[in-house]
Design an enzyme around this catalytic site. Structure first.
Site, PDB file in Angstrom:
ATOM      1  N   TRP A  86     -44.399  11.957  17.406  1.00 51.01           N
ATOM      2  CA  TRP A  86     -43.996  10.694  17.593  1.00 51.01           C
ATOM      3  C   TRP A  86     -43.177  10.284  16.715  1.00 51.01           C
ATOM      4  O   TRP A  86     -42.366   8.886  17.000  1.00 51.01           O
ATOM      5  CB  TRP A  86     -45.324  10.071  17.538  1.00 51.01           C
ATOM      6  CG  TRP A  86     -46.501  10.511  18.683  1.00 51.01           C
ATOM      7  CD1 TRP A  86     -47.662  11.315  18.634  1.00 51.01           C
ATOM      8  CD2 TRP A  86     -45.888   9.505  19.977  1.00 51.01           C
ATOM      9  NE1 TRP A  86     -48.235  11.448  19.973  1.00 51.01           N
ATOM     10  CE2 TRP A  86     -46.672  11.257  20.736  1.00 51.01           C
ATOM     11  CE3 TRP A  86     -45.428   9.653  20.654  1.00 51.01           C
ATOM     12  CZ2 TRP A  86     -46.631  10.751  22.465  1.00 51.01           C
ATOM     13  CZ3 TRP A  86     -44.840   8.981  21.784  1.00 51.01           C
ATOM     14  CH2 TRP A  86     -45.651   9.803  22.466  1.00 51.01           C
ATOM     15  N   ASP A 108     -46.552   2.892  12.158  1.00 43.30           N
ATOM     16  CA  ASP A 108     -46.978   3.395  13.910  1.00 43.30           C
ATOM     17  C   ASP A 108     -48.644   3.784  12.869  1.00 43.30           C
ATOM     18  O   ASP A 108     -48.864   4.830  13.009  1.00 43.30           O
ATOM     19  CB  ASP A 108     -47.006   4.379  14.639  1.00 43.30           C
ATOM     20  CG  ASP A 108     -47.230   4.038  16.326  1.00 43.30           C
ATOM     21  OD1 ASP A 108     -48.224   3.566  15.784  1.00 43.30           O
ATOM     22  OD2 ASP A 108     -46.342   5.069  16.241  1.00 43.30           O
ATOM     23  N   LYS A 133     -56.550   5.558  21.722  1.00 43.63           N
ATOM     24  CA  LYS A 133     -57.101   6.870  20.434  1.00 43.63           C
ATOM     25  C   LYS A 133     -58.867   5.917  20.280  1.00 43.63           C
ATOM     26  O   LYS A 133     -59.475   6.601  20.522  1.00 43.63           O
ATOM     27  CB  LYS A 133     -56.542   6.636  19.481  1.00 43.63           C
ATOM     28  CG  LYS A 133     -54.141   6.645  19.948  1.00 43.63           C
ATOM     29  CD  LYS A 133     -54.157   8.289  20.519  1.00 43.63           C
ATOM     30  CE  LYS A 133     -52.521   8.638  21.136  1.00 43.63           C
ATOM     31  NZ  LYS A 133     -52.660   9.687  21.749  1.00 43.63           N
TER      32      LYS A 133
END
Length: 364
Positions: A104, A174, A198
């Site tokens: 990511w 992030d 999440k």
């Protein structure tokens, strides 16, 4: 336990049973309005109160000061990968610097590079993304626009420790996969963002906490929808927001506040779950390989493999017979992955560990 209770998916992640029940009822009819949450107007007083509560709950859980604006945006982290450099990486500063620590963060770096040239402060690709750097030891230009990193790499199962001090340049993180999983010294960051699917609720909304001093950097010629000041000025209601996702997020923050007892309590639960799972994996010795090196193992995502694709598939099938779902590894890495997000219970982890041990004895 039901499959909902044994959901180890990397995302969308498990939700607490109380939140699922409240959501089910709200889809039929909200107790406050008699209307389905799916049909509630984003301009209603009810939704304004939900937005206000969501912000208030996040501030309370984190101890967040008014120095930070809290806004709820759309497009997930993927949109912010591009809008962050649009907003903050102006020509007045040296190129922003990025930590490339996994799948990511490499996506974030690539998208930012389409907006402005970036510098890679650290790159773990050659090592197979198995370890992490010490943030306070990185060689970062003093005039860099900011330093960006992903706090928890969901694919590889890597997690940074929180920085011990604020860096010399603005730090942007992030935190999509570990936000609200533990207490946080938010004042060390210029911006924190996290998409919901999440630990916070269903996909559709992303939380962004922004140091108000950063807003002065934003150029005046951005499209309004990409200018983070627009979202803040309109109190997260510039265009039609994801009402349902924000409502569920609000329920999750209530659960963390009232049922769990705050983030310190949540951290203790998450550490217990991670210790139990990694202890089981380590006890299997050569039968299982954990992807992340020991010091950087994530408490949110454990990526591992039996070393043979057929065995990995067989374990997914065996776990499925126990009602366990969501163990397939990310397509970029393969293998297996167990995600231990907030709503995954210690009892669910215990069932997974028992299944791992039984499978290892019988098949490996």
């Amino acid at each position: 336990m039901t499959p909902n209770a044994l959901n180890f998916s990397g995302g969308p992640g498990a939700l607490p049973p109380i939140v699922l029940n409240q959501t089910r009822d709200a889809i039929a009819a909200l107790p406050e309005t008699g209307l389905s949450v799916l049909g509630m107007s984003h301009r209603s007083d009810w939704f304004r109160a939900i937005l206000d509560e969501a912000e208030r709950n996040i501030r309370q859980l984190l101890g967040l000061s008014d120095r930070y604006a809290v806004t709820f945006v759309q497009g997930g982290s993927s949109l912010l990968f591009a809008t962050i450099p649009m907003n903050f990486a102006t020509d007045a500063y040296a190129p922003p610097e990025y930590v490339n620590s996994g799948y990511w963060s490499s996506r974030a770096t690539a998208e930012a590079g389409r907006v402005r040239a970036c510098r890679i402060a650290w790159d773990g690709q050659r090592g197979g993304y198995r370890e992490l750097p010490a943030l306070d030891r990185l060689d970062v230009a003093a005039d860099a626009a900011y330093l960006h990193y992903v706090t928890n790499e969901t694919v590889e199962g890597l997690q940074f420790a929180e920085p011990s001090r604020a860096p010399s340049v603005p730090l942007i993180a992030d935190m999509s996969s570990d936000f609200l999983s533990k207490p946080l010294a938010a004042d060390r960051f210029a911006m924190i963002y996290a998409h919901a699917q999440k630990n916070l609720g269903p996909a559709g909304v992303t939380v962004a906490l922004i140091d108000r001093e950063m807003l002065a950097r934003i150029p005046g010629d951005l499209p309004h929808i990409l200018d983070l000041r627009t979202q803040i000025a309109h109190r997260s209601n510039y265009n039609t927001p994801p009402v349902f996702a924000i409502y569920v997020l609000t329920l999750v923050t209530r659960w963390l506040r009232d049922d769990i007892g705050g983030l310190a309590a949540m951290q203790r639960i998450n550490e217990t779950k991670a210790q139990r799972l990694y202890g089981t994996l380590d006890a299997l010795r050569d039968a299982v390989a954990v992807h992340a090196a020991l010091p950087w193992r994530s408490r949110m995502n454990a990526a591992f493999t039996f070393g043979d694709e057929r065995l990995d598939r067989a374990f997914v099938d065996a776990a499925g017979e126990r009602g366990i779902v969501g163990l397939e590894g990310h397509r970029s890495l393969g293998g297996l992955r167990a995600s231990l997000y907030n709503a995954v219970t210690p009892e669910a982890v215990e069932t997974l560990c028992e299944t791992l041990t039984e499978f290892s004895v019988q098949r490996v």
